[in-house]
Design a protein around this motif. Structure first.
Motif, PDB file in Angstrom:
ATOM      1  N   UNK A   1       0.843  -1.176   0.000  1.00 44.98           N
ATOM      2  CA  UNK A   1       0.000   0.000   0.000  1.00 44.98           C
ATOM      3  C   UNK A   1       0.893   1.247   0.000  1.00 44.98           C
ATOM      4  N   UNK A   2       0.498   2.237  -0.745  1.00 46.32           N
ATOM      5  CA  UNK A   2       1.259   3.476  -0.846  1.00 46.32           C
ATOM      6  C   UNK A   2       0.942   4.392   0.328  1.00 46.32           C
ATOM      7  N   UNK A   3       1.962   5.086   0.766  1.00 46.14           N
ATOM      8  CA  UNK A   3       1.764   6.067   1.830  1.00 46.14           C
ATOM      9  C   UNK A   3       0.999   7.257   1.267  1.00 46.14           C
ATOM     10  N   UNK A   4       0.125   7.813   2.066  1.00 47.02           N
ATOM     11  CA  UNK A   4      -0.649   8.984   1.656  1.00 47.02           C
ATOM     12  C   UNK A   4      -0.265  10.158   2.537  1.00 47.02           C
ATOM     13  N   UNK A   5      -0.096  11.309   1.906  1.00 48.39           N
ATOM     14  CA  UNK A   5       0.266  12.530   2.614  1.00 48.39           C
ATOM     15  C   UNK A   5      -0.890  13.513   2.524  1.00 48.39           C
ATOM     16  N   UNK A   6      -1.235  14.082   3.642  1.00 46.55           N
ATOM     17  CA  UNK A   6      -2.316  15.058   3.677  1.00 46.55           C
ATOM     18  C   UNK A   6      -1.739  16.456   3.576  1.00 46.55           C
ATOM     19  N   UNK A   7      -2.352  17.257   2.736  1.00 45.23           N
ATOM     20  CA  UNK A   7      -1.947  18.647   2.563  1.00 45.23           C
ATOM     21  C   UNK A   7      -3.193  19.520   2.684  1.00 45.23           C
ATOM     22  N   UNK A   8      -2.976  20.804   2.845  1.00 45.36           N
ATOM     23  CA  UNK A   8      -4.143  21.669   2.986  1.00 45.36           C
ATOM     24  C   UNK A   8      -3.907  23.018   2.331  1.00 45.36           C
ATOM     25  N   UNK A   9      -4.991  23.597   1.909  1.00 41.86           N
ATOM     26  CA  UNK A   9      -5.013  24.970   1.431  1.00 41.86           C
ATOM     27  C   UNK A   9      -5.909  25.718   2.401  1.00 41.86           C
ATOM     28  N   UNK A  10      -5.393  26.756   3.055  1.00 37.67           N
ATOM     29  CA  UNK A  10      -6.195  27.450   4.053  1.00 37.67           C
ATOM     30  C   UNK A  10      -7.351  28.235   3.427  1.00 37.67           C
ATOM     31  N   UNK A  11      -8.387  28.507   4.215  1.00 35.86           N
ATOM     32  CA  UNK A  11      -9.496  29.317   3.710  1.00 35.86           C
ATOM     33  C   UNK A  11      -9.024  30.727   3.377  1.00 35.86           C
ATOM     34  N   UNK A  12      -9.735  31.362   2.465  1.00 37.39           N
ATOM     35  CA  UNK A  12      -9.400  32.741   2.095  1.00 37.39           C
ATOM     36  C   UNK A  12     -10.609  33.408   1.464  1.00 37.39           C
ATOM     37  N   UNK A  13     -10.761  34.681   1.750  1.00 41.69           N
ATOM     38  CA  UNK A  13     -11.788  35.512   1.115  1.00 41.69           C
ATOM     39  C   UNK A  13     -13.183  34.900   1.180  1.00 41.69           C
ATOM     40  N   UNK A  14     -13.521  34.324   2.323  1.00 39.29           N
ATOM     41  CA  UNK A  14     -14.851  33.775   2.520  1.00 39.29           C
ATOM     42  C   UNK A  14     -15.064  32.379   1.959  1.00 39.29           C
ATOM     43  N   UNK A  15     -14.019  31.779   1.410  1.00 38.79           N
ATOM     44  CA  UNK A  15     -14.123  30.424   0.877  1.00 38.79           C
ATOM     45  C   UNK A  15     -13.426  29.450   1.810  1.00 38.79           C
ATOM     46  N   UNK A  16     -13.979  28.253   1.950  1.00 39.71           N
ATOM     47  CA  UNK A  16     -13.356  27.279   2.851  1.00 39.71           C
ATOM     48  C   UNK A  16     -12.027  26.787   2.299  1.00 39.71           C
ATOM     49  N   UNK A  17     -11.227  26.264   3.178  1.00 39.97           N
ATOM     50  CA  UNK A  17      -9.978  25.644   2.773  1.00 39.97           C
ATOM     51  C   UNK A  17     -10.228  24.258   2.209  1.00 39.97           C
ATOM     52  N   UNK A  18      -9.175  23.629   1.764  1.00 40.30           N
ATOM     53  CA  UNK A  18      -9.261  22.280   1.204  1.00 40.30           C
ATOM     54  C   UNK A  18      -8.277  21.368   1.918  1.00 40.30           C
ATOM     55  N   UNK A  19      -8.665  20.129   2.104  1.00 45.97           N
ATOM     56  CA  UNK A  19      -7.764  19.088   2.572  1.00 45.97           C
ATOM     57  C   UNK A  19      -7.588  18.131   1.400  1.00 45.97           C
ATOM     58  N   UNK A  20      -6.333  17.860   1.034  1.00 46.76           N
ATOM     59  CA  UNK A  20      -6.033  17.036  -0.128  1.00 46.76           C
ATOM     60  C   UNK A  20      -5.090  15.910   0.261  1.00 46.76           C
ATOM     61  N   UNK A  21      -5.118  14.840  -0.520  1.00 50.62           N
ATOM     62  CA  UNK A  21      -4.238  13.701  -0.300  1.00 50.62           C
ATOM     63  C   UNK A  21      -3.321  13.568  -1.515  1.00 50.62           C
ATOM     64  N   UNK A  22      -2.018  13.412  -1.251  1.00 53.11           N
ATOM     65  CA  UNK A  22      -1.017  13.279  -2.315  1.00 53.11           C
ATOM     66  C   UNK A  22      -0.185  12.031  -2.073  1.00 53.11           C
ATOM     67  N   UNK A  23       0.497  11.596  -3.118  1.00 51.18           N
ATOM     68  CA  UNK A  23       1.365  10.421  -3.025  1.00 51.18           C
ATOM     69  C   UNK A  23       2.720  10.753  -2.399  1.00 51.18           C
ATOM     70  N   UNK A  24       3.042  12.017  -2.300  1.00 52.83           N
ATOM     71  CA  UNK A  24       4.269  12.461  -1.642  1.00 52.83           C
ATOM     72  C   UNK A  24       3.974  13.752  -0.898  1.00 52.83           C
TER      73      UNK A  24
END
Length: 85
Positions: A1-24
């Motif tokens: 199984x491949x390791x998964x890395x969680x990354x995020x983009x913070x909220x800005x200008x009234x829009x929510x942030x994002x949580x994303x999963x990457x392979x590195x």
């Protein structure tokens, strides 16, 4: 199984942030994309937006990091140009 890395983009200008999963671990590339977009947004716009994207993208080492940079860059632009009034 491949390791998964969680990354995020913070909220800005009234829009929510994002949580994303990457392979590195691509959090630094995403943060660099966000920072490049923010620098362009607060600039006098004497430089082209596409040059900011390409220059920042080329500084990334892997294809996955380049994609992460683009996601951070474009998400921050979208958050800003579609902000809630």
């Amino acid at each position: 199984m491949h390791k998964r890395y969680f990354t995020s983009i913070p909220p800005a200008d009234g829009h929510p942030g994002l949580e994303l999963v990457w392979a590195e671990n691509c959090q630094p590339a995403i943060e660099h994309g966000i920072a490049c977009a923010e620098r362009w947004l607060v600039s006098d716009h004497s430089g082209y937006l596409w040059t900011a994207l390409i220059i920042g993208r080329e500084r990334q080492h892997t294809a996955t990091e380049r994609t992460a940079f683009e996601v951070g860059f474009l998400t921050r632009l979208q958050q800003r140009i579609t902000r809630e009034e």
